[in-house]
Design an enzyme around this catalytic site. Structure first.
Site, short mmCIF file in Angstrom:
data_model
loop_
_atom_site.label_atom_id
_atom_site.label_comp_id
_atom_site.label_asym_id
_atom_site.label_seq_id
_atom_site.Cartn_x
_atom_site.Cartn_y
_atom_site.Cartn_z
N GLU A 94 1.18 -21.98 -8.60
CA GLU A 94 0.55 -22.17 -9.86
C GLU A 94 0.09 -20.84 -10.08
OE1 GLU A 94 0.05 -25.52 -12.15
OE2 GLU A 94 -2.22 -25.20 -11.99
N SER B 30 -7.26 -24.66 -14.61
CA SER B 30 -7.10 -25.63 -13.39
C SER B 30 -8.64 -26.37 -13.21
CB SER B 30 -6.89 -24.70 -12.34
OG SER B 30 -5.61 -23.90 -12.40
P1 FAD Z 1 -6.09 -14.79 -25.48
O1 FAD Z 1 -6.97 -14.82 -26.56
O2 FAD Z 1 -5.04 -15.76 -25.26
O3 FAD Z 1 -5.67 -13.40 -25.20
C1 FAD Z 1 -4.93 -13.23 -23.84
C2 FAD Z 1 -5.10 -11.71 -23.23
O4 FAD Z 1 -4.78 -10.75 -24.54
C3 FAD Z 1 -6.67 -11.42 -23.28
O5 FAD Z 1 -6.52 -10.70 -22.11
C4 FAD Z 1 -7.05 -10.46 -24.56
O6 FAD Z 1 -8.03 -9.65 -24.14
C5 FAD Z 1 -5.92 -9.77 -24.81
N1 FAD Z 1 -5.72 -9.41 -26.25
C6 FAD Z 1 -6.38 -10.08 -27.36
N2 FAD Z 1 -5.96 -9.47 -28.16
C7 FAD Z 1 -5.25 -8.30 -28.25
C8 FAD Z 1 -4.56 -7.33 -28.74
N3 FAD Z 1 -4.49 -7.21 -30.27
N4 FAD Z 1 -3.85 -6.17 -28.11
C9 FAD Z 1 -3.78 -6.63 -26.77
N5 FAD Z 1 -4.33 -7.44 -25.88
C10 FAD Z 1 -5.08 -8.38 -26.87
N6 FAD Z 1 -7.82 -18.88 -16.52
C11 FAD Z 1 -9.04 -18.95 -15.92
O7 FAD Z 1 -9.97 -18.25 -15.89
N7 FAD Z 1 -9.22 -19.89 -14.98
C12 FAD Z 1 -8.37 -20.75 -14.57
O8 FAD Z 1 -8.52 -21.75 -13.78
C13 FAD Z 1 -6.91 -20.77 -15.51
N8 FAD Z 1 -6.03 -21.67 -14.89
C14 FAD Z 1 -4.84 -21.54 -15.65
C15 FAD Z 1 -3.96 -22.54 -15.09
C16 FAD Z 1 -2.51 -22.49 -15.59
C17 FAD Z 1 -1.62 -23.51 -15.29
C18 FAD Z 1 -2.26 -21.28 -16.70
C19 FAD Z 1 -0.91 -21.29 -17.47
C20 FAD Z 1 -3.07 -20.72 -17.02
C21 FAD Z 1 -4.56 -20.64 -16.48
N9 FAD Z 1 -5.78 -19.62 -16.83
C22 FAD Z 1 -6.60 -19.78 -16.30
C23 FAD Z 1 -5.36 -18.68 -18.01
C24 FAD Z 1 -5.80 -19.25 -19.38
O9 FAD Z 1 -4.97 -20.56 -19.59
C25 FAD Z 1 -6.07 -18.26 -20.41
O10 FAD Z 1 -4.67 -17.65 -20.59
C26 FAD Z 1 -6.77 -17.14 -20.10
O11 FAD Z 1 -8.32 -17.92 -20.23
C27 FAD Z 1 -6.89 -16.19 -21.50
O12 FAD Z 1 -7.18 -17.19 -22.52
P2 FAD Z 1 -7.78 -16.62 -23.94
O13 FAD Z 1 -7.66 -17.52 -24.99
O14 FAD Z 1 -9.47 -15.99 -23.24
O15 FAD Z 1 -7.21 -15.10 -24.23
#
Ligand code: FAD
Length: 378
Positions: free
Chosen positions: A376, A156
């Protein structure tokens, strides 16, 4: 991020520390500008920041100083003109390569986890409206599809269309670093840390970042009625779109949107060190007491009336009579944050409706039909 026209002597305010405490605040007195905005200074350490502010005549105002000033001028006003919402100007196959301006930790030492305020320079090429999201494609290979890039993660946007530099060239995100703790040992496992949130929180000024979007229409701020009521319920980074709304309502001087309604923010976080943008919100409270209300739920610091942890739904319950009356009079209600927030809130709203002799299901249907209900969660 150079401004297109010289702004010397122009009355402009720029936030530097946005977390509401002295821990990331630079305080400077003068408000005159040379040709550049202050973004890149944000990452320097305090001493060099002070020095560099002294050396140049370019200076920024802290939020504390902004609180006592009239509204900030924004440009370019053409950003008000498009009738259609900007949507998906950049797609995952052809993302826009933007630049990181600054990354700032905005929570205190006692906050569980880390949340960062990230300013991205899109040079005016990826315009957006308040309440929309950007997609970010983190660098590297998608482990599930060798050779392909990572999937897009949505964030967001936490600024107005004018960005924190008020020139329409930046967008800000509020990102919580996703860490992984082994459930058995309780130890952090960096190999399972979230890819994109860690990329963003570790980024340095000047780093490239691939963005897509903007996307989303659900959280757009309806502006037809400047006297409308907007009830905003946020947990953690869910506050991002509301920071954008509130800057538009109270911080910026937008000729076509003079807000004179009521904005009521409920913010749920773990403790006072986890509060986000608290100083901005507190300054609106001081300057616009008739138009802004701000209620915080600190789950690890406060107790609800049953002696349990204080969550946003407990605050909603506390003010349920007023909230229901405002909704009956056409108020918009918005929810943003982690998915897990909704069941507790819905249960509370249902219980309150029943106590009032109303059917929550019917009320919810009506709110959705009237476009008063905006959710959202992620
Ligand atoms: P990813 O790499 O996608 O991992 C997801 C989770 O899985 C993590 O917690 C990670 O630690 C865990 N993980 C990874 N590997 C493993 C494993 N082997 N076993 C178990 N667990 C594991 N986020 C915000 O911070 N701010 C925002 O304003 C925001 N707005 C959003 C708006 C929308 C409409 C949506 C859909 C999502 C929003 N998000 C927001 C969430 C954001 O899109 C991400 O999903 C979030 O930052 C996590 O992404 P990442 O790539 O860091 O984690």
């Amino acid at each position: 991020m150079a401004l297109s026209t010289p702004l010397s002597q122009m009355s402009v305010a720029l936030p530097i520390g946005i977390d509401g405490s002295s821990r990331s605040m630079i305080k400077v007195q003068s408000v005159s500008f040379t040709e550049k905005s202050c973004g890149p200074l944000l990452r320097l350490d305090t001493v060099s920041r002070k020095l560099s502010l002294k050396k140049r005549s370019k200076v920024c105002m802290s939020l504390q100083q902004q609180a006592s000033r009239s509204k900030v001028s924004v440009t370019p006003l053409e950003l008000e003109e498009p009738k259609e919402t900007p949507l998906n100007l950049y797609r995952p196959k052809e993302p826009y390569t933007a630049k990181i301006v600054s990354v700032e930790r905005i929570v205190g030492p006692q906050a569980p986890g880390e949340t960062c305020h990230i300013v991205i320079d899109h040079d005016g090429k990826v315009p957006y409206w308040e309440g929309q999201s950007y997609g970010v494609i983190p660098p590297g290979e998608n482990p599930k599809k060798p050779g392909a890039p990572h999937n897009v993660r949505l964030y967001s946007i936490a600024s107005t269309r004018y960005g924190d530099s008020f020139d329409g060239k930046t967008a800000s995100l509020c990102v919580r670093r996703a860490q992984y703790y082994d459930p058995e040992t309780g130890k952090e496992d960096p190999s399972k840390a979230g890819v994109c949130s860690n990329f963003l929180c570790n980024a340095k000024p000047g780093d490239k970042v691939q963005i897509t979007g903007p996307s989303g229409k659900v959280m757009l701020l309806p502006e037809e009625d400047p006297k409308a009521t907007h009830i905003m319920i946020a947990t953690g980074t869910g506050v991002a779109p509301f920071r954008g709304y509130l800057r538009r309502m109270f911080m910026e001087d937008v000729p076509t949107f003079k807000f004179d309604g009521l904005a009521w923010l409920f913010l749920g976080v773990a403790n006072s060190d986890s509060l986000l943008y608290d100083e901005e919100f507190s300054s609106y409270l001081k300057d616009y007491p008739e138009n802004f209300r701000y209620d915080k739920a600190l789950s690890r610091e406060e107790k609800n009336k049953k002696g349990g942890k204080m969550y946003v739904q407990d605050k909603i319950e506390e003010y349920s009579d007023e909230i229901f009356k405002l909704l009956d009079n056409g108020a918009h209600i918005y929810f943003c944050g982690l998915k897990g927030m909704m069941p507790g809130i819905q249960d509370t709203l249902k219980r309150v409706a029943e106590e009032r002799g109303e059917s929550w299901e019917q009320k919810l249907t009506q709110l959705r039909k009237n476009k008063q209900w905006h959710v959202e969660v992620y």
